[in-house]
Design a protein around this motif. Structure first.
Motif, mmCIF file in Angstrom:
data_model
loop_
_atom_site.group_PDB
_atom_site.id
_atom_site.type_symbol
_atom_site.label_atom_id
_atom_site.label_comp_id
_atom_site.label_asym_id
_atom_site.label_seq_id
_atom_site.Cartn_x
_atom_site.Cartn_y
_atom_site.Cartn_z
ATOM 1 N N ASP A 23 -8.014 9.515 -3.666
ATOM 2 C CA ASP A 23 -6.836 8.675 -3.626
ATOM 3 C C ASP A 23 -5.584 9.459 -3.988
ATOM 4 O O ASP A 23 -4.557 8.887 -4.336
ATOM 5 N N VAL A 61 0.108 7.759 4.933
ATOM 6 C CA VAL A 61 -0.390 6.395 4.712
ATOM 7 C C VAL A 61 -0.033 5.512 5.892
ATOM 8 O O VAL A 61 -0.857 4.714 6.364
ATOM 9 N N ASP A 88 -2.134 11.478 -3.783
ATOM 10 C CA ASP A 88 -0.968 11.120 -3.001
ATOM 11 C C ASP A 88 -0.919 11.941 -1.716
ATOM 12 O O ASP A 88 -0.676 13.156 -1.748
ATOM 13 N N ALA A 122 0.816 -1.219 0.000
ATOM 14 C CA ALA A 122 0.000 0.000 0.000
ATOM 15 C C ALA A 122 0.844 1.261 0.000
ATOM 16 O O ALA A 122 0.292 2.372 -0.022
ATOM 17 N N LEU A 123 2.162 1.131 0.025
ATOM 18 C CA LEU A 123 3.035 2.298 0.156
ATOM 19 C C LEU A 123 3.538 2.773 -1.207
ATOM 20 O O LEU A 123 3.333 2.134 -2.224
ATOM 21 N N TYR A 179 3.873 9.227 2.175
ATOM 22 C CA TYR A 179 4.240 8.006 2.899
ATOM 23 C C TYR A 179 3.857 8.066 4.374
ATOM 24 O O TYR A 179 3.249 7.126 4.903
ATOM 25 N N ARG A 196 -5.042 0.770 -2.541
ATOM 26 C CA ARG A 196 -3.877 1.331 -3.228
ATOM 27 C C ARG A 196 -3.161 0.282 -4.077
ATOM 28 O O ARG A 196 -2.689 0.589 -5.173
#
Length: 285
Positions: free
Chosen positions: A172, A180, A174, A151-152, A177, A218
């Protein structure tokens, strides 16, 4: 302060360099860009050619793949070759390439049969990388962190195709990191506690469903980029193998960056590393 929490330390120049390299991978180097270089045309154009049925096919393949991934993470991930310290990146890429060759020769819609195999290869490779960065894979949380890797990374270009919105405007988009990881932190924690107590007897338990749904959202977008590339008629078996090699290579890079950051957090403290990461993102360094 918890006795298990390391004291806050200042990052060394070497640690900052590692963090900067990890940030570059996690924020900027997506699969779509790699596939665009391979194919010689923007992958976003290929995404628009996917049939409406592609979303259903992708959803089904991702769901099946993540169920297999959860099985692997809970039952055996990291138990094989426990003394190996160096990741076996190339052997996993070769196997993924062979799997992709079959998909490429028959067309991109074979993703339903091929993706679960590729996902298992990815997770085994990610586990090797995690171990090489000092993760204790005898513990459940680091093994689920391997599953989290799916998912990263940067927001996939496929978000526009699947959601009907631009990457900037869609939900969705960005969000980075750290965002998330924060969003998934509770899901990983809840799933770890549930599995430790109950195992995988009830796969419909909310902690497991929520974890896989968040990862699948993702991961499915990245899979759609892969599917778009393999669906191009001229790709064929050789191209399918290359696409799958790029696919696993993408997640190997994400895993290296992710578990490097986790190692730095153990060494210097989570808050210190996260703050340094935020500064790098803001400064664009």
């Amino acid at each position: 302060m918890n006795e298990d929490t390391p004291p806050a330390l200042k990052l060394t120049s070497a640690a900052m360099q590692e963090l900067s390299e990890a940030k570059e991978i996690l924020e900027h180097q997506g699969l779509a860009e790699r596939l665009t270089e391979l194919i010689g045309a923007p992958i976003t154009a290929s995404l628009k050619l996917l049939p409406d049925s592609a979303e259903r096919i992708i959803y089904s393949a991702v769901e099946k793949s993540l169920q297999k991934g959860l099985d692997l993470a809970v039952t055996s991930l990291g138990k094989e070759d426990g003394l190996i310290k160096k990741p076996r990146l190339m052997s996993h890429k070769v196997l993924a390439g062979l799997s992709g060759a079959a998909g490429g020769s028959l067309g991109g819609l074979t993703v339903a049969a091929e993706l679960p195999i590729s996902t298992v290869l990815i997770l085994r490779s990610v586990a090797d990388i995690a171990r090489s960065q000092g993760e204790d894979l005898s513990q459940l949380e680091p093994r689920l962190a391997c599953l989290e890797v799916l998912a990263l990374g940067p927001a996939p270009a496929a978000a526009e195709k699947i959601n009907g919105d631009s990457a900037e405007e869609g939900e969705d988009a960005d969000i980075g990191y750290l965002a998330v990881r924060i969003a998934m932190g509770k899901q990983i924690s809840d799933a770890t506690k549930y599995v430790a107590k109950h195992g995988l007897v009830n796969r419909a338990a909310p902690p497991l469903v929520q974890l896989l749904n968040m990862i699948g959202k993702r991961f499915g977008l990245v899979v759609s980029e892969k599917m778009a590339a393999q669906a191009i008629p001229v790709i064929g078996a050789v191209g399918g193998a290359l696409v799958n090699t790029y696919f696993i290579g993408h997640f190997q890079d994400i895993a290296r960056a992710h578990f490097t950051i986790r190692r730095l957090e153990r060494e210097f403290g989570t808050a210190v590393v996260k703050e340094a990461y935020r500064r790098l993102v803001v400064s664009g360094e």
